[in-house]
Design a protein around this motif. Structure first.
Motif, PDB file in Angstrom:
ATOM      1  N   LEU A 294       0.832  -1.210   0.000  1.00 46.98           N
ATOM      2  CA  LEU A 294       0.000   0.000   0.000  1.00 46.98           C
ATOM      3  C   LEU A 294       0.862   1.254   0.000  1.00 46.98           C
ATOM      4  O   LEU A 294       0.504   2.265  -0.604  1.00 46.98           O
ATOM      5  CB  LEU A 294      -0.938   0.001   1.213  1.00 46.98           C
ATOM      6  N   ASP A 297       1.636   1.486  -3.502  1.00 46.36           N
ATOM      7  CA  ASP A 297       0.337   1.745  -4.119  1.00 46.36           C
ATOM      8  C   ASP A 297       0.406   1.875  -5.647  1.00 46.36           C
ATOM      9  O   ASP A 297       0.110   2.931  -6.211  1.00 46.36           O
ATOM     10  CB  ASP A 297      -0.298   3.011  -3.523  1.00 46.36           C
ATOM     11  N   ASP A 324      -8.250  -6.109   4.518  1.00 46.73           N
ATOM     12  CA  ASP A 324      -8.477  -4.780   5.087  1.00 46.73           C
ATOM     13  C   ASP A 324      -7.580  -3.717   4.475  1.00 46.73           C
ATOM     14  O   ASP A 324      -7.996  -2.563   4.295  1.00 46.73           O
ATOM     15  CB  ASP A 324      -8.266  -4.813   6.610  1.00 46.73           C
ATOM     16  N   ARG A 327      -7.667  -3.958  -0.078  1.00 47.77           N
ATOM     17  CA  ARG A 327      -8.770  -3.309  -0.815  1.00 47.77           C
ATOM     18  C   ARG A 327      -8.519  -1.826  -1.067  1.00 47.77           C
ATOM     19  O   ARG A 327      -9.178  -1.213  -1.901  1.00 47.77           O
ATOM     20  CB  ARG A 327     -10.087  -3.494  -0.068  1.00 47.77           C
ATOM     21  N   GLU A 328      -7.528  -1.262  -0.342  1.00 49.15           N
ATOM     22  CA  GLU A 328      -7.205   0.154  -0.532  1.00 49.15           C
ATOM     23  C   GLU A 328      -6.240   0.394  -1.691  1.00 49.15           C
ATOM     24  O   GLU A 328      -6.026   1.547  -2.089  1.00 49.15           O
ATOM     25  CB  GLU A 328      -6.595   0.727   0.757  1.00 49.15           C
ATOM     26  N   SER A 330      -4.743   1.008  -5.212  1.00 48.34           N
ATOM     27  CA  SER A 330      -5.304   1.602  -6.436  1.00 48.34           C
ATOM     28  C   SER A 330      -5.539   0.549  -7.504  1.00 48.34           C
ATOM     29  O   SER A 330      -6.558   0.562  -8.193  1.00 48.34           O
ATOM     30  CB  SER A 330      -4.369   2.701  -6.963  1.00 48.34           C
ATOM     31  N   GLN A 333      -8.726  -1.312  -6.676  1.00 52.68           N
ATOM     32  CA  GLN A 333      -9.933  -0.496  -6.844  1.00 52.68           C
ATOM     33  C   GLN A 333     -10.283  -0.246  -8.302  1.00 52.68           C
ATOM     34  O   GLN A 333     -11.453  -0.089  -8.649  1.00 52.68           O
ATOM     35  CB  GLN A 333      -9.761   0.837  -6.107  1.00 52.68           C
TER      36      GLN A 333
END
Length: 400
Positions: A294, A297, A324, A327-328, A330, A333
């Motif tokens: 992350l 990212d 958790d 899912r953040e 990029s 998403q």
């Protein structure tokens, strides 16, 4: 074969409607200028190889072996790593390979791609698994060539220089180069004779060993054309996505690889010039957890080995989406977690992986990558292909 069973149907050499590569080629050529001058993957594709002697014997020179002599083209072929096995395959000699690392795994993976090459077959299943080969087994195999890097065998620790020289002198020559994978350090005994080559420079040397220079030239032309198409149509740096190449069998501890690392392991992404998302304190081969991912990212997350039948891309995407932290990301998403094939790629996988990576990184330019979850390399319509499958297949089978 699912879509290419009919190998007798004539295919016209020029289509009535322009393909995507036609449009890219002619559109990009107007603005290309001298952009290719610094493209390292194009260097060395016309270098001179050794000449045959009057008695029909010939020699080929490559580090770290130096000059290696042959009385005739080798028939039975020992390999360790799949970049060498893939070169034999590209020269129409894939089924003459008698050993390789993880043969059942790579047989399944390579055949994900041969599905799209009409008339091409390959069977590496149940070969001798040769990651750390037994010297006695090399005597038993009696291969005409050990298409493997003697320095990398020496680096295993179970082989000393006496073993290497014994097999060379009493069974057959070694001929290979592995530390060009990411320009790693060979054992000290080999350091002063080692050189690094691109994937296609290595392939040119191997083709000379098998007296298959014309096959090499034909495939190298396709490769050069594909690189030119890519280079001429790349967007400005500010418009390129960030990306990470990762092994994702365990998303809590992911092996990651930098995209600009020199060597042939990144020969399918480096020409596309995405922006590396990893920080300078992370090296290729390091592991990171999901928090580390992350922090990077990436816009695009490449899943190494995702094309293998043993890899469940749907599960990987679901695990990332349910995590958790994952899912953040990029890439999660925007649904840009993509399957990749093999880092130790031969020339044919390199063509496919250049095409797939181009579509995954720049779909607006090179065409959309299909929503791949499993099965063979996706069917891509002829007008959206970046290289001609039948042309490649005909070179491999000798029909061209």
């Amino acid at each position: 074969m699912s879509d290419n069973d009919d190998t007798t149907t004539a295919v016209p050499t020029r289509r009535d409607t322009p393909t995507r590569r036609d449009a890219l080629k002619y559109g990009g050529a107007l603005a290309a200028g001298t952009a290719l001058a610094g493209c390292s993957d194009l260097v060395g594709q016309s270098e001179e190889t050794d000449r045959p002697s009057d008695d029909g014997s010939y020699s080929v020179t490559m580090a770290p072996m130096g000059e290696v002599s042959f009385d005739s083209p080798p028939e039975s072929i020992f390999t360790r790593l799949t970049h060498h096995a893939g070169m034999a395959f590209a020269l129409g000699r894939g089924n003459d390979v008698n050993a390789m690392h993880a043969p059942d795994y790579y047989d399944q993976l390579w055949n994900q791609f041969t599905e799209r090459l009409p008339g091409v077959t390959l069977d590496w299943s149940e070969l001798y698994s040769s990651w750390d080969p037994d010297k006695g087994m090399l005597y038993e195999l009696e291969s005409d060539i050990h298409l493997a890097d003697p320095a990398s065998v020496n680096a295993l620790g179970s082989w000393d220089m006496t073993d290497i020289e014994e097999v060379r002198d009493t069974v057959s020559p070694w001929f290979g180069n592995t530390f060009s994978d990411r320009h790693g350090e060979p054992p000290a005994e080999w350091a002063d004779r080692y050189e690094y080559y691109t994937l296609w420079e290595l392939f040119e040397k191997v083709a000379a060993v098998f007296r298959e220079e014309s096959r090499y030239d034909a495939l190298a032309t396709i490769h050069t054309d594909l690189l030119e198409t890519i280079e001429e149509n790349l967007p400005p740096e500010r418009e390129r996505p960030t990306a990470v190449l990762a092994g994702m069998s365990d998303i809590e501890s992911m092996y990651v690889y930098k995209l600009d690392t020199p060597g042939f392991l990144t020969a399918h992404v480096r020409p596309l010039s995405p922006i590396g998302a990893l920080e300078d304190d992370i090296s290729s081969g390091d592991t990171i957890d999901m928090e580390g991912m992350l922090e990077a990212d990436p816009d695009v997350l490449f899943a190494l080995g995702g094309m293998s039948p043993q890899t469940d891309m749907l599960r990987i995407r679901e695990e990332l989406g349910n995590h958790d932290v994952g899912r953040e990301l990029s890439a999660v998403q925007t649904d840009r977690v993509y399957a990749q094939g093999a880092r130790y790629q031969g020339p044919i996988l390199n063509l496919f992986q250049l095409e797939m990576s181009a579509k995954q990184l720049y779909p607006d330019i090179f065409g959309e990558w299909p929503a791949y979850t499993d099965g063979p390399y996706p069917e891509i319509s002829a007008d959206e292909q970046l290289f001609d499958r039948r042309e490649v297949a005909d070179i491999i089978t000798g029909d061209r």
